[in-house]
Design a protein around this motif. Structure first.
Motif, PDB file in Angstrom:
ATOM      1  N   TRP A 153      -6.226 -29.823  17.134  1.00 38.30           N
ATOM      2  CA  TRP A 153      -4.841 -30.241  16.912  1.00 38.30           C
ATOM      3  C   TRP A 153      -3.944 -29.028  16.673  1.00 38.30           C
ATOM      4  CZ3 TRP A 153      -1.446 -29.879  12.723  1.00 38.30           C
ATOM      5  CH2 TRP A 153      -0.327 -30.728  12.753  1.00 38.30           C
ATOM      6  N   GLU A 182       1.917 -34.449  11.631  1.00 32.97           N
ATOM      7  CA  GLU A 182       1.041 -33.891  10.598  1.00 32.97           C
ATOM      8  C   GLU A 182       0.717 -34.907   9.510  1.00 32.97           C
ATOM      9  OE1 GLU A 182       1.174 -29.702   8.346  1.00 32.97           O
ATOM     10  OE2 GLU A 182       2.603 -31.152   7.532  1.00 32.97           O
ATOM     11  N   THR A 215       0.146 -23.232  10.873  1.00 30.50           N
ATOM     12  CA  THR A 215       0.193 -24.594  11.418  1.00 30.50           C
ATOM     13  C   THR A 215      -0.688 -25.548  10.621  1.00 30.50           C
ATOM     14  OG1 THR A 215       0.616 -23.755  13.651  1.00 30.50           O
ATOM     15  CG2 THR A 215      -0.227 -26.004  13.469  1.00 30.50           C
ATOM     16  N   SER A 240      -0.677 -35.049  19.713  1.00 28.76           N
ATOM     17  CA  SER A 240       0.761 -35.212  19.489  1.00 28.76           C
ATOM     18  C   SER A 240       1.087 -36.017  18.236  1.00 28.76           C
ATOM     19  CB  SER A 240       1.416 -35.883  20.708  1.00 28.76           C
ATOM     20  OG  SER A 240       0.916 -37.191  20.900  1.00 28.76           O
ATOM     21  N   LYS A 246      -0.778 -27.474  19.047  1.00 35.30           N
ATOM     22  CA  LYS A 246       0.590 -27.326  18.554  1.00 35.30           C
ATOM     23  C   LYS A 246       1.174 -25.958  18.901  1.00 35.30           C
ATOM     24  CE  LYS A 246       1.005 -31.332  16.611  1.00 35.30           C
ATOM     25  NZ  LYS A 246       1.952 -32.333  17.160  1.00 35.30           N
ATOM     26  N   ASN A 247       0.324 -25.055  19.369  1.00 32.11           N
ATOM     27  CA  ASN A 247       0.762 -23.703  19.728  1.00 32.11           C
ATOM     28  C   ASN A 247       0.258 -23.370  21.132  1.00 32.11           C
ATOM     29  OD1 ASN A 247       1.865 -22.601  16.976  1.00 32.11           O
ATOM     30  ND2 ASN A 247      -0.090 -23.565  16.482  1.00 32.11           N
TER      31      ASN A 247
END
Length: 243
Positions: free
Chosen positions: A181, A155, A207, A152, A185-186
């Motif tokens: 990571w 970036e 991403t 979490s 995120k997806n």
């Protein structure tokens, strides 16, 4: 108790304690309103749900009276109010609290390191505290990469870590963490890579587009390239050539 801008008129404190209906939030909300778009009725709405009543009262007293007291405040509250101070462009208060935390509460910062690291970069404030974190994480990157909060982190926090040439970690481990990571995120991406479509790889590529250039591929062994990097060649081939 610390006093700031002592030349501030005492009338402001009297105004704060007055029962009349004064606009007591004009100073603190001005910058928030500037960065907020109006709705179709030309009304601007600011969401301050993340700011507690106690935090707001302390900030208001600071603005009107130029005073701030650490008495009775626990360290976690001080850290959070530092972030609020920076959010409202109260640089003097933010820097004071930042210095206090680094110089007086370093042990607490280390104990809650992953949360501190994530929060500082998420708000992209507290630059001195960001640098303090980076100096620690470059020696022991697992403090962030192995934490529950890793997937979490924003970036910019991840990039600030992997771009360091002095990072004490094998490059293939950095690659694996970046992939982890990006997939996190997806949530729609399957855990089974064999089920991925070209669109899935494109999603991951987008991403990670700002992270991938920081990988030092020449430091990864041939075996690790085959076993760990090649399965994701679709996110690399147009940038780095065929693998």
């Amino acid at each position: 108790m610390v006093e700031f801008f002592k030349n501030l008129s005492n009338d402001y404190l009297e105004l704060l304690n007055d029962n009349e209906d004064f606009n007591k939030t004009v100073f603190i909300l001005r910058n928030e309103l500037t960065n907020t778009n109006p709705d179709i009725n030309n009304i601007k709405t600011i969401n301050l749900n993340h700011v507690s009543i106690k935090q707001f009262e302390i900030i208001i007293k600071y603005i009107y009276g130029g005073i701030f007291s650490l008495d009775g405040l626990d360290v976690s509250f001080i850290f959070e109010i530092m972030l609020v101070a920076y959010e409202f462009f109260l640089e003097e208060l933010g820097k004071f609290l930042e210095t206090f935390l680094i110089e007086k509460k370093a042990s607490w910062l280390r104990l809650h390191f992953a949360h501190i690291y994530k929060s500082c970069f998420q708000k992209n404030k507290a630059k001195r505290l960001q640098n303090w974190c980076k100096d620690i994480v470059v020696i022991n990157p697992e403090k962030v990469l192995d934490s529950e909060d890793f997937v979490s982190i924003p970036e910019n926090a991840l990039i600030s870590l992997i771009e360091r040439d002095d990072l004490k970690m094998d490059e293939i481990k950095i690659w694996n963490y970046i992939i982890k990571w990006g997939i996190a995120k997806n949530p729609g991406l399957s855990s089974n890579l064999k089920e991925w479509s070209p669109e899935n790889f494109m999603t991951l590529k987008i991403t990670l587009q700002n992270c991938l250039p920081h990988i030092r591929y020449f430091q990864i062994s041939a075996d690790d390239i085959i076993n760990n990097v090649k399965p994701y060649k679709q996110i690399l081939e147009k940038i780095y050539g065929p693998i």
